[in-house]
Write an enzyme that holds these catalytic residues in place. Structure first.
Site, short mmCIF file in Angstrom:
data_model
loop_
_atom_site.label_atom_id
_atom_site.label_comp_id
_atom_site.label_asym_id
_atom_site.label_seq_id
_atom_site.Cartn_x
_atom_site.Cartn_y
_atom_site.Cartn_z
N GLY A 247 35.81 46.93 54.95
CA GLY A 247 36.34 47.94 54.04
C GLY A 247 35.78 49.32 54.31
O GLY A 247 36.48 50.33 54.17
N ASP A 248 34.51 49.37 54.70
CA ASP A 248 33.90 50.65 55.04
C ASP A 248 34.52 51.23 56.31
O ASP A 248 34.77 52.44 56.41
CB ASP A 248 32.38 50.47 55.23
CG ASP A 248 31.71 49.95 53.97
OD1 ASP A 248 31.87 50.59 52.92
OD2 ASP A 248 31.05 48.91 54.05
#
Length: 460
Positions: A247-248
């Site tokens: 997600g980062d």
């Protein structure tokens, strides 16, 4: 901007069970520490060569001091926290997580922000809000500032179940399917647990410009204001044991692609592929260790990381300018690259600290040169240019002339071949309007794309 934590990985092999309980025994062979949360997003961008500022709060404890070390290469503008720095310790057997221990990760009061933190956010060309539930995203001053900025620059909001709603108007909110379902069901009863359904609820609730709900190996769905239904964003199939950090990586990539001028559907598709590539390459376990001696903390890297050739020219130009360097640009079709091109490009690169090539798109070349051109497609032409040591980035434009691309890029020096010698360059007025200069480099006669194409036609 967002919450930072210290991630600790204990890795080893599990070949037997404990005699005390039916649990695996992991023989630890490696211990790695890194900045997590918003710190991981910032480190990813810094390692890719982008100028990044991390706005956060850091505790004055051992974990906070370690975080400062592991944020080497990132400009950090931080307030102080009187609470313990959060630490997340993961035990891995091979590439598979076994258990995680959290310390100091309980919810804390909303932290104060400093004038320097607000100034850093206000100067940003794109903002990622990496909320990890520690309260920074709920600070009223920051929220007011972000609400104003959302009308001017892309704001990407990666939410957390324990955090506040995004401010209205942000470019895109990026919950995973679990986060999205929880938020949607809290807002409306009987919402089906599907990405399509929850994205519609959340777009109305959050009043963002778009919602991108990620679904792991199934990709994502994107819903924008005005769309009748969400669109699927497929992901390539990859073998990945640990999804940590995906997600980062997606948020970081979205920022890069939006700042480069791509529209949201294209940026989302590229970011999903970037996240898949990140996991396929080993995920967080494959990230290079921070070397604090090579890059002092607080000083951003101002050129692309070794071995990486960037095709994001706007970010590169900004990085070079911020470090006091000169941005050089040139343009053309570069359909069949020959010795004349190479000599002119090398001469142009010597005039400054980076060279960005404004490249006519395929449609642009056809309008200028006729239906038989280009011989080589735009993506292959860009790849060939980037393979040259003297070319730092390529900016593809679709217009007949490079003025629109130049207005976005704003180079210090615009270079054309010496066949313009004695005449004023067509782009001179535009380039000089922001203080730039137009220069020519030597022209090499008897070397041309047309001549090369004719010669190839005779032997085909």
């Amino acid at each position: 901007m967002g919450d930072v934590m210290l991630d600790v990985d204990l890795s080893g092999e599990a070949t037997r069970l404990s005699p005390d309980a039916p649990v695996p025994v992991v023989d630890v062979s490696a211990i790695r520490r890194r900045a997590g949360g918003a710190g991981l997003v910032a480190r990813m961008l810094a390692q890719d060569g982008w100028p990044v500022t991390l706005v956060t709060v850091l505790g004055d404890d051992d974990a906070g001091n370690q975080l400062r070390t592991h944020l080497a290469g990132v400009r950090v503008v931080a307030g102080t926290s009187s609470y313990s720095s959060p630490v997340k310790t993961r035990i891995r057997a091979g590439s598979h997580p076994v258990v995680r221990f959290d310390q100091g990760c309980e919810k804390t009061p909303v932290p104060d922000v400093t004038p320097a933190m607000l100034r850093a956010v206000e100067k940003a060309a794109v903002v990622i809000v990496a909320d990890y539930g520690r309260g920074l995203a709920a600070n009223p001053q920051l929220r007011d500032l972000l609400a104003r900025l959302a009308a001017e620059v892309p704001v990407i909001w990666d939410p957390h179940p324990s955090g506040p709603d995004p401010v209205p108007g942000v470019a895109v909110v990026t919950p995973n399917i679990s986060e999205a379902t929880k938020a949607a069901q809290a807002a409306a009863a009987n919402v089906p647990a599907s990405a399509e359904a929850v994205s519609q609820v959340l777009l109305e609730r959050w009043r963002s410009q778009a919602v991108l709900v990620t679904k792991g190996e199934e990709g994502a769905v994107l819903l924008r204001q005005g769309d009748s239904s969400p669109s699927a964003v497929p992901a390539p199939r990859v073998e990945a044991g640990d999804p940590c950090g995906a997600g980062d990586r997606l948020a970081a990539s979205l920022a890069v692609h939006l700042l480069a001028g791509r529209d949201l559907p294209e940026a989302a598709a590229l970011a999903v592929h970037d996240a898949a590539d990140f996991l396929a390459a080993g995920g967080v376990s494959a990230l290079p260790d921070t070397d604090a001696e090579d890059t002092p903390a607080g000083k951003p890297r101002t050129s692309p990381a070794p071995g990486r050739r960037t095709t994001e020219p706007l970010l590169l130009a900004r990085s070079v300018r911020e470090s006091g360097g000169k941005v050089v640009a040139t343009g053309g079709c570069f359909d069949l690259i020959h010795a004349g091109h190479i000599r002119s490009l090398a001469a142009a690169r010597e005039l400054g600290d980076c060279l960005i090539v404004c490249l006519n798109s395929d449609d642009s070349v056809r309008r200028l040169k006729g239906p038989q051109r280009p011989i080589i497609g735009q993506h292959d032409r860009a790849e060939l240019l980037l393979a040259m040591e003297c070319v730092d980035a390529v900016m593809i434009f679709d217009e007949d002339t490079p003025e629109a691309a130049l207005d976005r890029l704003r180079p210090d020096i615009w270079v054309k071949g010496g066949d313009y010698k004695g005449s004023r360059l067509p782009e001179a007025d535009l380039v000089e309007s922001w203080g730039g200069r137009c220069l020519t480099v030597p022209f090499h006669p008897a070397r041309s794309t047309t001549g090369l194409a004719d010669a190839l036609a005779k032997v085909s």
